[in-house]
Motif scaffolding. Sequence first.
Motif, PDB file in Angstrom:
ATOM      1  N   ILE A  18       1.018  -0.910   0.273  1.00 45.07           N
ATOM      2  CA  ILE A  18      -0.062  -0.277  -0.512  1.00 45.07           C
ATOM      3  C   ILE A  18       0.880   0.696  -0.533  1.00 45.07           C
ATOM      4  N   GLU A  19       0.298   2.460  -0.572  1.00 51.56           N
ATOM      5  CA  GLU A  19       1.025   3.856   0.213  1.00 51.56           C
ATOM      6  C   GLU A  19       0.098   4.519   1.321  1.00 51.56           C
ATOM      7  N   ALA A  20       0.893   5.196   1.790  1.00 53.08           N
ATOM      8  CA  ALA A  20       0.370   5.826   2.554  1.00 53.08           C
ATOM      9  C   ALA A  20       1.034   7.090   2.728  1.00 53.08           C
ATOM     10  N   THR A  21      -0.079   8.060   3.026  1.00 53.26           N
ATOM     11  CA  THR A  21      -0.651   8.932   2.921  1.00 53.26           C
ATOM     12  C   THR A  21       0.456   9.412   4.783  1.00 53.26           C
ATOM     13  N   MET A  22       1.971  10.785   4.043  1.00 52.39           N
ATOM     14  CA  MET A  22       1.971  11.416   5.396  1.00 52.39           C
ATOM     15  C   MET A  22       1.977  13.049   5.658  1.00 52.39           C
ATOM     16  N   PRO A  23       1.616  13.782   6.809  1.00 48.90           N
ATOM     17  CA  PRO A  23       1.536  15.012   7.125  1.00 48.90           C
ATOM     18  C   PRO A  23       1.952  15.585   5.696  1.00 48.90           C
ATOM     19  N   GLY A  24       1.483  16.757   4.753  1.00 53.88           N
ATOM     20  CA  GLY A  24       1.731  17.697   3.713  1.00 53.88           C
ATOM     21  C   GLY A  24       1.436  16.694   2.280  1.00 53.88           C
ATOM     22  N   GLY A  25       1.028  15.280   2.325  1.00 48.77           N
ATOM     23  CA  GLY A  25       0.686  14.982   1.157  1.00 48.77           C
ATOM     24  C   GLY A  25       1.517  14.487   0.583  1.00 48.77           C
ATOM     25  N   THR A  26       2.440  14.057   0.447  1.00 48.86           N
ATOM     26  CA  THR A  26       3.378  12.718  -0.160  1.00 48.86           C
ATOM     27  C   THR A  26       3.247  11.874   0.333  1.00 48.86           C
ATOM     28  N   THR A  27       3.622  10.219  -0.269  1.00 45.12           N
ATOM     29  CA  THR A  27       2.679   9.021   0.056  1.00 45.12           C
ATOM     30  C   THR A  27       4.279   8.297   0.789  1.00 45.12           C
ATOM     31  N   VAL A  28       4.212   7.172   1.024  1.00 46.64           N
ATOM     32  CA  VAL A  28       5.887   6.726   1.027  1.00 46.64           C
ATOM     33  C   VAL A  28       4.958   5.335   0.428  1.00 46.64           C
ATOM     34  N   PRO A  29       5.835   4.233   0.287  1.00 54.78           N
ATOM     35  CA  PRO A  29       5.297   2.277   0.807  1.00 54.78           C
ATOM     36  C   PRO A  29       5.044   2.031   1.593  1.00 54.78           C
ATOM     37  N   MET A  30       3.927   1.590   2.518  1.00 54.52           N
ATOM     38  CA  MET A  30       3.670   0.857   3.282  1.00 54.52           C
ATOM     39  C   MET A  30       3.499  -0.314   3.579  1.00 54.52           C
ATOM     40  N   SER A  31       3.978  -1.237   4.670  1.00 56.33           N
ATOM     41  CA  SER A  31       3.755  -2.803   4.287  1.00 56.33           C
ATOM     42  C   SER A  31       2.006  -2.605   5.258  1.00 56.33           C
ATOM     43  N   GLY A  32       0.862  -3.569   4.350  1.00 53.24           N
ATOM     44  CA  GLY A  32      -0.309  -3.436   5.464  1.00 53.24           C
ATOM     45  C   GLY A  32      -0.776  -4.447   6.283  1.00 53.24           C
ATOM     46  N   ILE A  33       0.053  -4.137   7.256  1.00 52.55           N
ATOM     47  CA  ILE A  33       0.244  -6.125   8.405  1.00 52.55           C
ATOM     48  C   ILE A  33      -1.308  -6.324   8.308  1.00 52.55           C
TER      49      ILE A  33
ATOM     50  N   ASP B  85      -8.192   3.910  19.037  1.00 50.65           N
ATOM     51  CA  ASP B  85      -6.902   3.768  18.715  1.00 50.65           C
ATOM     52  C   ASP B  85      -7.564   3.448  16.865  1.00 50.65           C
ATOM     53  N   GLY B  86      -7.167   3.823  15.786  1.00 56.28           N
ATOM     54  CA  GLY B  86      -7.271   3.725  14.974  1.00 56.28           C
ATOM     55  C   GLY B  86      -5.404   3.085  14.163  1.00 56.28           C
ATOM     56  N   VAL B  87      -4.775   3.617  13.291  1.00 61.04           N
ATOM     57  CA  VAL B  87      -4.519   2.862  12.318  1.00 61.04           C
ATOM     58  C   VAL B  87      -3.110   2.922  13.763  1.00 61.04           C
ATOM     59  N   TRP B  88      -2.125   1.865  13.915  1.00 62.93           N
ATOM     60  CA  TRP B  88      -0.836   1.915  15.195  1.00 62.93           C
ATOM     61  C   TRP B  88       0.633   1.351  13.878  1.00 62.93           C
ATOM     62  N   VAL B  89       1.191   2.682  13.673  1.00 60.18           N
ATOM     63  CA  VAL B  89       2.079   3.010  13.003  1.00 60.18           C
ATOM     64  C   VAL B  89       3.488   2.068  13.803  1.00 60.18           C
ATOM     65  N   ASN B  90       4.197   1.647  13.063  1.00 60.96           N
ATOM     66  CA  ASN B  90       5.513   1.183  13.020  1.00 60.96           C
ATOM     67  C   ASN B  90       6.861   1.730  12.077  1.00 60.96           C
ATOM     68  N   VAL B  91       7.723   2.696  12.410  1.00 61.86           N
ATOM     69  CA  VAL B  91       9.147   3.121  11.463  1.00 61.86           C
ATOM     70  C   VAL B  91       9.745   2.148  11.550  1.00 61.86           C
ATOM     71  N   ARG B  92       9.578   1.323  10.194  1.00 67.90           N
ATOM     72  CA  ARG B  92      11.436   0.847  10.167  1.00 67.90           C
ATOM     73  C   ARG B  92      12.141   1.505   9.383  1.00 67.90           C
ATOM     74  N   ASP B  93      12.265   2.633   8.860  1.00 69.95           N
ATOM     75  CA  ASP B  93      13.171   3.190   7.813  1.00 69.95           C
ATOM     76  C   ASP B  93      13.147   4.860   9.115  1.00 69.95           C
ATOM     77  N   VAL B  94      13.867   4.908   9.811  1.00 76.59           N
ATOM     78  CA  VAL B  94      13.133   6.541  10.233  1.00 76.59           C
ATOM     79  C   VAL B  94      13.550   7.837   9.147  1.00 76.59           C
ATOM     80  N   ALA B  95      14.863   7.929   8.507  1.00 81.65           N
ATOM     81  CA  ALA B  95      15.544   8.612   7.698  1.00 81.65           C
ATOM     82  C   ALA B  95      14.307   8.590   6.586  1.00 81.65           C
ATOM     83  N   ALA B  96      13.910   7.263   6.272  1.00 84.73           N
ATOM     84  CA  ALA B  96      12.388   7.649   4.683  1.00 84.73           C
ATOM     85  C   ALA B  96      11.595   8.712   5.607  1.00 84.73           C
ATOM     86  N   CYS B  97      10.973   7.744   6.787  1.00 83.86           N
ATOM     87  CA  CYS B  97       9.931   7.986   6.677  1.00 83.86           C
ATOM     88  C   CYS B  97       9.777  10.153   7.462  1.00 83.86           C
ATOM     89  N   PHE B  98      10.624   9.921   8.155  1.00 83.57           N
ATOM     90  CA  PHE B  98      10.352  11.751   8.734  1.00 83.57           C
ATOM     91  C   PHE B  98      11.235  12.414   7.531  1.00 83.57           C
TER      92      PHE B  98
END
Length: 397
Positions: A63-78, A291-304
């Motif tokens: 899946i692609e997940a939307t980040m604040p600001g409207g960009t998206t990153v590849p996501m693993s939807g567990i 709670d809604g979605v739970w988030v696990n940051v796998r790559d800090v640099a890529a996410c933030f």
Amino acid sequence: MVIRIRIPSEDQWSEMFRADARGFGWVPEPGDSEARRPLVDLSRFRIAVERDQIVGIAGSYAIEATMPGGTTVPMSGITWVSVSATHRRRGVLTDLIGACHADTDERGEPVAMLFASEGGIYERFGYGIGSSMRNVTIDRRRASLRPELGPARGAVRFVDGDEALAHVTAVWERARRLRAGEVSRSGAWHRFVLDLWAKAEAPLSPAFVLAHADGHAAYRIADDWTGGTPHHRLELVELVAVTPQAHLDLWHTVLGVDLVGTITTRALPVDDPLPYLLTDQRAISTGALHDGVWVNVRDVAACFGARAYGTADRLVVEADGRRWAIESDGTDASCRSVRTRPDLVVDHPSLGALLLGGVRPRQLAAAGRITARNDDVLRRADAFFVYGPAPHCQTIF
């Protein structure tokens, strides 16, 4: 006996599907297995097997997940996470989640997200609550739009079949980047959702789909003629609006459905403007906030480095023994590994809580999840990390 973690084969699909249904306490109906098969990439799933019997499952959607600001990153939807009642307390869940995380990392997906069936499971695997979900009830007979508002006449129409599929698909692609936490939907996912909407879910009717040039909504009706007086319940399944006018027009239509006494929904974000459109805000009540979605940051640099921030600033965050400089000039952002003194020290679940921009660091600090160098840093962090509309995800995966 030894329990082994494997990638399922095609001939194990039916057993895997039945095991998942059993784990979540429901009985498949004819056609359910075939309907869900196009959604599942078996290479992303793992099964726990003992003596050729499936005793646990976990997997993910790409899946692609939307980040604040409207960009998206590849996501693993567990998803599909369950262990047989006969195999508790044997480390099966830990092994399955570990295998899914290893697969996520190997695929280069910087974040994993999930919806939790129970709230006490996933923090120990590094997940933090990134968004909220609320159950809302609206007293339709008290819920009137303010008279000075101008819903557009003729802007909303009913659609079904292929027309509904095409419209919902097109609107979703425009809308999903407007709110952090929302995700992409594949063509197979859209087809699956529309097919679900077309089926009754007793006591609820099949869904009625509303189309607007800049949005859509879907709702079901549970009829109630008690005492000969209609007091139907309308369940709003989904409402998506690209513009404020579409939001107004769609709600004008939903609130105008005849014979309805109450409207219930989980589709309303915590910061939705609907209460401020009404003459009586108490027509809306929140029955539950969880709670809604739970988030696990796998790559800090890529996410933030992918998200936007509320202020131009630079903060050094330490997590898991590593330090990261997160910096924004108000437009572009970056995140890189550094050795300088941290402004904030956080646990790993708190990285997930911070990523989508809906949780104040001060709130986490008060709970002992974050340590700030001083109060000024905490003030700056609040302004920096909280950004945009409150995160929300209508896509249950």
